[in-house]
Design a protein around this motif. Sequence first.
Motif, short mmCIF file in Angstrom:
data_model
loop_
_atom_site.label_atom_id
_atom_site.label_comp_id
_atom_site.label_asym_id
_atom_site.label_seq_id
_atom_site.Cartn_x
_atom_site.Cartn_y
_atom_site.Cartn_z
N PRO A 51 -41.74 -57.03 -85.00
CA PRO A 51 -40.80 -57.02 -83.64
C PRO A 51 -40.56 -58.41 -83.27
N GLU A 52 -40.06 -59.43 -84.87
CA GLU A 52 -39.55 -60.54 -84.00
C GLU A 52 -38.87 -60.64 -83.11
N PRO B 283 -36.67 -59.00 -79.97
CA PRO B 283 -36.95 -58.64 -78.59
C PRO B 283 -36.23 -57.55 -78.46
N VAL B 284 -35.23 -57.42 -79.30
CA VAL B 284 -34.23 -56.21 -79.22
C VAL B 284 -34.57 -54.78 -79.63
N THR C 44 -37.39 -53.62 -79.40
CA THR C 44 -38.38 -52.42 -78.61
C THR C 44 -37.32 -51.28 -77.49
N ALA C 45 -36.54 -52.66 -77.17
CA ALA C 45 -35.86 -52.42 -76.59
C ALA C 45 -34.86 -50.78 -76.52
N ASN D 97 -49.05 -52.57 -85.66
CA ASN D 97 -49.75 -52.53 -84.55
C ASN D 97 -48.84 -53.21 -83.44
N ALA D 98 -49.03 -54.79 -83.54
CA ALA D 98 -47.89 -54.78 -82.72
C ALA D 98 -46.66 -53.94 -82.31
N SER E 189 -47.40 -51.35 -80.19
CA SER E 189 -48.30 -51.91 -79.53
C SER E 189 -46.79 -52.74 -77.91
N LEU E 190 -45.93 -52.63 -78.79
CA LEU E 190 -44.91 -53.46 -77.84
C LEU E 190 -44.43 -52.07 -77.04
N HIS F 78 -31.36 -61.21 -78.85
CA HIS F 78 -32.22 -61.63 -77.74
C HIS F 78 -31.58 -60.40 -76.83
N ASN F 79 -31.04 -60.06 -76.87
CA ASN F 79 -29.44 -59.47 -75.48
C ASN F 79 -29.39 -58.07 -76.18
N PRO G 108 -35.80 -64.66 -72.77
CA PRO G 108 -36.45 -64.00 -73.49
C PRO G 108 -36.71 -63.85 -75.05
N PRO H 272 -40.69 -61.21 -77.63
CA PRO H 272 -40.46 -60.03 -77.49
C PRO H 272 -42.04 -59.82 -76.45
N ALA I 275 -42.46 -56.14 -72.26
CA ALA I 275 -43.54 -54.85 -72.57
C ALA I 275 -44.63 -55.51 -70.83
N ALA J 205 -29.91 -61.65 -70.45
CA ALA J 205 -30.68 -60.99 -71.34
C ALA J 205 -31.80 -60.21 -70.94
N LEU K 103 -32.52 -56.45 -71.32
CA LEU K 103 -34.01 -55.37 -72.69
C LEU K 103 -34.85 -54.92 -71.09
N ASN L 219 -32.45 -52.13 -70.45
CA ASN L 219 -32.52 -50.61 -71.88
C ASN L 219 -33.77 -50.16 -72.64
N SER L 220 -35.09 -50.90 -72.03
CA SER L 220 -36.07 -50.16 -71.98
C SER L 220 -36.62 -49.08 -71.04
N HIS M 125 -45.56 -61.78 -80.25
CA HIS M 125 -45.64 -60.43 -80.77
C HIS M 125 -46.26 -58.88 -80.57
N ASN M 126 -47.78 -59.25 -79.86
CA ASN M 126 -48.65 -57.98 -79.62
C ASN M 126 -49.03 -58.56 -78.61
N PRO M 127 -48.57 -57.46 -77.41
CA PRO M 127 -48.81 -57.68 -75.94
C PRO M 127 -50.43 -57.49 -75.98
#
Lengths: 150, 150
Positions: free
Chosen positions: A10-11, A13-14, A16-17, A39-40, A43-44, A130-131, B10, B13, B17, B40, B44, B47-48, B130-132
Amino acid sequence: MNALLMMGCPELPVQTAAALYIANKLNREGFEVTAAGNNAAISLLLNSDPEKHYIKKAIDLDRCIANLAEKKTDFDLCFVFIHSDSGISYLATVKSLSKAKTVAVIFGKDIEPLIKESGDSYIIAAKAVHNPTPLRAKIDGVKSWAALTK
Amino acid sequence: MNALLMMGCPELPVQTAAALYIANKLNREGFEVTAAGNNAAISLLLNSDPEKHYIKKAIDLDRCIANLAEKKTDFDLCFVFIHSDSGISYLATVKSLSKAKTVAVIFGKDIEPLIKESGDSYIIAAKAVHNPTPLRAKIDGVKSWAALTK
């Protein structure tokens, strides 16, 4: 019907969204949705949806691939999130192990080579880091996910 | 009581979250939650959470700051998401314009200088890109957000 959302690292951000946005559309169509990721990525997803309104089932990516290889599970529709060559590898893996129709969700800065490498999968692609708005517009262009399974 | 979630750019990531995770906790405590961010960051977030289970109000960051400066709005609690110096600037801006108690939510790779620069704000900080999960653990350490407003 059931659908798999297969996420890469998940480098961006888009990712997860987009996964949550697609999961909501699938839920509304009556799909049972499973998310797979490292895992990341998981978790996100779970921290972004703490009450599990959108994502009800999540599984480790390697475990998911093992389950597919051992025919313990399968899906009608599989979304592979792709922003690098590793995403293309996951797409090839799913195609070889599953009967699912595949959807390549392609994003990032340099999407053209990824689109070319996605072969005959249904392609949802937009330049987006990012968007998520350009990617969302492409997702909204699909009127029925169930129709893609046929 | 009302709370503001003020988000920076953002790139990382975990920001989205963490914002959704905190919003859910605030909602459950009865806070009215507003999210502010650039285009952005807000995209995010929305849309999430396409069904608006967690975020019911979102506003452009510059508009939000203008409203605070013109005393059109104010909050009891303001979370500023900080992973760079620009986050520290937003924290200083909020402190100068608002009566809100401030919470600095600090993440990224190099958090120590950001913690030092956050002054007397309540600090929630963890190395997280990346991992929250590390940040979530710190968020879970707060048992009552309402208590922070006093």
